[in-house]
Scaffold this motif. Structure first.
Motif, PDB file in Angstrom:
ATOM      1  N   ASN A  73      -1.860   9.118  64.609  1.00 48.19           N
ATOM      2  CA  ASN A  73      -1.178   9.283  63.329  1.00 48.19           C
ATOM      3  C   ASN A  73      -0.586  10.678  63.154  1.00 48.19           C
ATOM      4  O   ASN A  73      -0.118  11.022  62.067  1.00 48.19           O
ATOM      5  CB  ASN A  73      -2.132   8.990  62.172  1.00 48.19           C
ATOM      6  N   ALA A  74      -0.606  11.479  64.209  1.00 48.41           N
ATOM      7  CA  ALA A  74      -0.051  12.833  64.123  1.00 48.41           C
ATOM      8  C   ALA A  74       1.465  12.770  64.001  1.00 48.41           C
ATOM      9  O   ALA A  74       2.117  11.890  64.563  1.00 48.41           O
ATOM     10  CB  ALA A  74      -0.447  13.640  65.353  1.00 48.41           C
ATOM     11  N   PRO A  75       2.059  13.718  63.278  1.00 50.51           N
ATOM     12  CA  PRO A  75       3.519  13.706  63.153  1.00 50.51           C
ATOM     13  C   PRO A  75       4.204  14.060  64.470  1.00 50.51           C
ATOM     14  O   PRO A  75       3.638  14.765  65.310  1.00 50.51           O
ATOM     15  CB  PRO A  75       3.784  14.776  62.090  1.00 50.51           C
ATOM     16  N   ILE A  76       5.423  13.564  64.614  1.00 50.24           N
ATOM     17  CA  ILE A  76       6.300  13.975  65.708  1.00 50.24           C
ATOM     18  C   ILE A  76       7.134  15.134  65.185  1.00 50.24           C
ATOM     19  O   ILE A  76       7.947  14.954  64.274  1.00 50.24           O
ATOM     20  CB  ILE A  76       7.215  12.830  66.160  1.00 50.24           C
TER      21      ILE A  76
ATOM     22  N   GLU B  58       8.264  -0.683  66.013  1.00 48.94           N
ATOM     23  CA  GLU B  58       9.024  -0.720  64.770  1.00 48.94           C
ATOM     24  C   GLU B  58       9.506   0.679  64.410  1.00 48.94           C
ATOM     25  O   GLU B  58       8.779   1.654  64.603  1.00 48.94           O
ATOM     26  CB  GLU B  58       8.166  -1.258  63.610  1.00 48.94           C
ATOM     27  N   VAL B  59      10.708   0.769  63.907  1.00 49.41           N
ATOM     28  CA  VAL B  59      11.252   2.018  63.380  1.00 49.41           C
ATOM     29  C   VAL B  59      11.653   1.770  61.930  1.00 49.41           C
ATOM     30  O   VAL B  59      12.479   0.889  61.652  1.00 49.41           O
ATOM     31  CB  VAL B  59      12.469   2.503  64.208  1.00 49.41           C
ATOM     32  N   ASN B  60      11.017   2.493  61.027  1.00 49.05           N
ATOM     33  CA  ASN B  60      11.270   2.330  59.591  1.00 49.05           C
ATOM     34  C   ASN B  60      11.101   0.881  59.141  1.00 49.05           C
ATOM     35  O   ASN B  60      11.871   0.352  58.331  1.00 49.05           O
ATOM     36  CB  ASN B  60      12.662   2.848  59.225  1.00 49.05           C
ATOM     37  N   GLY B  61      10.094   0.221  59.700  1.00 54.32           N
ATOM     38  CA  GLY B  61       9.761  -1.141  59.302  1.00 54.32           C
ATOM     39  C   GLY B  61      10.591  -2.229  59.947  1.00 54.32           C
ATOM     40  O   GLY B  61      10.328  -3.415  59.728  1.00 54.32           O
ATOM     41  N   LEU B  62      11.578  -1.869  60.750  1.00 56.02           N
ATOM     42  CA  LEU B  62      12.427  -2.852  61.421  1.00 56.02           C
ATOM     43  C   LEU B  62      12.033  -2.973  62.878  1.00 56.02           C
ATOM     44  O   LEU B  62      11.738  -1.980  63.550  1.00 56.02           O
ATOM     45  CB  LEU B  62      13.902  -2.451  61.311  1.00 56.02           C
ATOM     46  N   ALA B  63      12.042  -4.198  63.382  1.00 57.28           N
ATOM     47  CA  ALA B  63      11.626  -4.447  64.766  1.00 57.28           C
ATOM     48  C   ALA B  63      12.641  -3.875  65.750  1.00 57.28           C
ATOM     49  O   ALA B  63      13.805  -4.277  65.753  1.00 57.28           O
ATOM     50  CB  ALA B  63      11.459  -5.938  64.995  1.00 57.28           C
ATOM     51  N   LEU B  64      12.189  -2.941  66.574  1.00 58.25           N
ATOM     52  CA  LEU B  64      13.007  -2.430  67.672  1.00 58.25           C
ATOM     53  C   LEU B  64      12.699  -3.192  68.951  1.00 58.25           C
ATOM     54  O   LEU B  64      13.607  -3.534  69.705  1.00 58.25           O
ATOM     55  CB  LEU B  64      12.748  -0.934  67.886  1.00 58.25           C
TER      56      LEU B  64
ATOM     57  N   GLY C  25      11.789  12.241  58.757  1.00 60.29           N
ATOM     58  CA  GLY C  25      11.487  11.223  57.757  1.00 60.29           C
ATOM     59  C   GLY C  25      11.330   9.830  58.326  1.00 60.29           C
ATOM     60  O   GLY C  25      10.762   8.952  57.666  1.00 60.29           O
ATOM     61  N   ASP C  26      11.815   9.593  59.543  1.00 62.10           N
ATOM     62  CA  ASP C  26      11.678   8.275  60.164  1.00 62.10           C
ATOM     63  C   ASP C  26      10.225   8.018  60.570  1.00 62.10           C
ATOM     64  O   ASP C  26       9.465   8.952  60.859  1.00 62.10           O
ATOM     65  CB  ASP C  26      12.575   8.163  61.398  1.00 62.10           C
ATOM     66  N   ARG C  27       9.880   6.749  60.635  1.00 61.29           N
ATOM     67  CA  ARG C  27       8.511   6.348  60.967  1.00 61.29           C
ATOM     68  C   ARG C  27       8.528   5.374  62.132  1.00 61.29           C
ATOM     69  O   ARG C  27       9.313   4.423  62.148  1.00 61.29           O
ATOM     70  CB  ARG C  27       7.853   5.697  59.754  1.00 61.29           C
TER      71      ARG C  27
ATOM     72  N   ILE D  96      -0.434   2.991  66.832  1.00 61.87           N
ATOM     73  CA  ILE D  96       0.163   4.325  66.809  1.00 61.87           C
ATOM     74  C   ILE D  96       1.176   4.326  65.677  1.00 61.87           C
ATOM     75  O   ILE D  96       2.097   3.501  65.661  1.00 61.87           O
ATOM     76  CB  ILE D  96       0.836   4.653  68.151  1.00 61.87           C
ATOM     77  N   ASP D  97       1.002   5.211  64.715  1.00 60.72           N
ATOM     78  CA  ASP D  97       1.831   5.206  63.504  1.00 60.72           C
ATOM     79  C   ASP D  97       2.201   6.656  63.196  1.00 60.72           C
ATOM     80  O   ASP D  97       1.383   7.424  62.699  1.00 60.72           O
ATOM     81  CB  ASP D  97       1.039   4.588  62.351  1.00 60.72           C
ATOM     82  N   GLN D  98       3.435   7.045  63.512  1.00 60.33           N
ATOM     83  CA  GLN D  98       3.854   8.444  63.411  1.00 60.33           C
ATOM     84  C   GLN D  98       5.112   8.604  62.581  1.00 60.33           C
ATOM     85  O   GLN D  98       6.008   7.754  62.620  1.00 60.33           O
ATOM     86  CB  GLN D  98       4.115   9.015  64.811  1.00 60.33           C
ATOM     87  N   LYS D  99       5.172   9.723  61.876  1.00 60.14           N
ATOM     88  CA  LYS D  99       6.348  10.086  61.099  1.00 60.14           C
ATOM     89  C   LYS D  99       6.984  11.321  61.710  1.00 60.14           C
ATOM     90  O   LYS D  99       6.281  12.226  62.179  1.00 60.14           O
ATOM     91  CB  LYS D  99       5.955  10.343  59.640  1.00 60.14           C
ATOM     92  N   VAL D 100       8.304  11.370  61.713  1.00 64.96           N
ATOM     93  CA  VAL D 100       9.018  12.533  62.237  1.00 64.96           C
ATOM     94  C   VAL D 100       9.103  13.608  61.158  1.00 64.96           C
ATOM     95  O   VAL D 100       9.518  13.323  60.025  1.00 64.96           O
ATOM     96  CB  VAL D 100      10.432  12.137  62.722  1.00 64.96           C
ATOM     97  N   VAL D 101       8.700  14.825  61.526  1.00 63.92           N
ATOM     98  CA  VAL D 101       8.795  15.961  60.596  1.00 63.92           C
ATOM     99  C   VAL D 101       9.568  17.084  61.276  1.00 63.92           C
ATOM    100  O   VAL D 101       9.698  17.125  62.499  1.00 63.92           O
ATOM    101  CB  VAL D 101       7.394  16.455  60.159  1.00 63.92           C
ATOM    102  N   ALA D 102      10.071  18.007  60.473  1.00 63.67           N
ATOM    103  CA  ALA D 102      10.832  19.128  61.014  1.00 63.67           C
ATOM    104  C   ALA D 102       9.941  20.022  61.862  1.00 63.67           C
ATOM    105  O   ALA D 102       8.791  20.319  61.499  1.00 63.67           O
ATOM    106  CB  ALA D 102      11.456  19.932  59.884  1.00 63.67           C
ATOM    107  N   ALA D 103      10.461  20.448  62.996  1.00 61.91           N
ATOM    108  CA  ALA D 103       9.708  21.347  63.875  1.00 61.91           C
ATOM    109  C   ALA D 103       9.510  22.699  63.208  1.00 61.91           C
ATOM    110  O   ALA D 103      10.392  23.183  62.480  1.00 61.91           O
ATOM    111  CB  ALA D 103      10.460  21.526  65.188  1.00 61.91           C
ATOM    112  N   PRO D 104       8.366  23.356  63.439  1.00 64.55           N
ATOM    113  CA  PRO D 104       8.154  24.686  62.871  1.00 64.55           C
ATOM    114  C   PRO D 104       9.244  25.657  63.326  1.00 64.55           C
ATOM    115  O   PRO D 104       9.628  25.662  64.501  1.00 64.55           O
ATOM    116  CB  PRO D 104       6.797  25.090  63.438  1.00 64.55           C
TER     117      PRO D 104
END
Length: 319
Positions: free
Chosen positions: A109-112, A205-211, A292-294, A310-318
């Protein structure tokens, strides 16, 4: 037998989970320590009875001695080369591709962390965790060394790859840490395991849609014993080595795979969808991941997935 590591400390205490994942029993060691002395620890683990509520799980093996990632689905490699108008060498069908990746793993569950200009992508893969493998091991020895099976998200920064590979020295910046599933399972407890491949649906899945809804057992040119033997040709592999399958990839009988929305099995990474778009329509239309994508990845039944989710959200890099 389903094993996991609690999110406590750098390596996490090892626990055995019940079949439904709701209860656990502490093993009194770490997964790496158990792998180092598997003949002694495996019987102990099998006798544990999960009787406590399950705790918060991290990556099943947070710090591996080695992560070697293959590209066992040659269909994926062929699409990469077709999309850029390059022929695929015939040897790719007989000699596996493999690179050495980052051996510290993100929790499931760690962010990307990333920058959208880097071309952030997910890659859903099957992985095995080995015991010790001697240098020069053949496929039979390699198969015997497989201790556990799991899944991972091999995060890739696609827009950094060309410049990095253009230097002729391999991946570093374009391959940040991957996320490892919270649960690993012994091969005997996986009905879809045939000794070399894991048959079953890889859900992406990306943002709830099947990839993707690819079958991990189909179109896998090199099984895990072949990948392990390839890796061990010039080195012994320590217990706790993680071997990745590469992006799970299926094809239709008449050409590259179709999107899930069009009745196909879809894709286990965004890059493959973009390759197919380029091949069929002349240009890629699907964007890579943005802040913001999941992304969600699991195998089999979503209600009781054998490896968890595996459930990850994209966040801005430091910085």
């Amino acid at each position: 037998m389903r094993l996991a590591s609690l999110r406590e400390g750098p390596d996490g205490p090892l626990v055995k989970l019940s079949a439904d994942g709701r209860r656990m029993a502490r093993a009194g060691t770490t997964l790496q320590h158990a792998l180092d002395d598997w003949d002694r620890w495996e019987p102990k683990l099998r006798h544990l009875v999960p009787d406590k509520p399950a705790g918060r799980l991290g990556a099943v093996l947070p710090r591996a001695f080695q992560f070697l990632d293959g590209s066992a689905y040659v269909n994926h490699v062929e699409l990469v080369r077709r999309a850029r108008g390059a022929e695929m060498p015939e040897r790719f069908w007989t000699d596996p591709l493999m690179y050495q990746g980052c051996s510290t793993f993100l929790s499931p569950n760690a962010p990307i962390e990333g920058d959208a200009t880097w071309g952030i992508d997910c890659e859903a893969e099957v992985a095995v965790i080995t015991g010790p493998v001697p240098m020069g091991a053949d496929e039979a020895e390699a198969a015997h060394a497989i201790r556990l099976v799991t899944i991972l998200n091999d995060v890739s920064l696609r827009n950094l790859v060309p410049d990095e590979l253009g230097k002729g020295f391999g991946f570093v910046q374009s391959k940040p840490p991957s996320a490892l599933a919270p649960v690993a399972v012994t091969p005997d407890a996986l009905p879809g395991w045939d000794g070399a491949r894991l048959h079953g649906t890889m859900h992406v899945e990306v943002n709830g849609l099947a990839l993707g809804r690819a079958d991990a057992g189909h179109d896998m040119t090199f099984g895990f014993p072949a990948l392990i033997a390839h890796a061990a040709r010039t080195r012994a592999l320590p217990a706790g080595t993680v071997i990745g399958s590469g992006t799970v990839s299926n094809r239709d009988p008449d050409g590259p795979g179709r999107p899930v929305a069009d009745g196909g099995r879809g894709y286990s990474c965004i890059a493959e969808q973009r390759m197919v778009e380029t091949i069929l329509g002349g240009e890629a239309r699907t964007p890579f991941l943005e802040v913001g994508d999941r992304v969600r990845i699991w195998m089999g039944d979503e209600v009781a997935p054998p490896f968890g989710v595996i459930d990850q959200k994209v966040v801005a890099a430091p910085g």
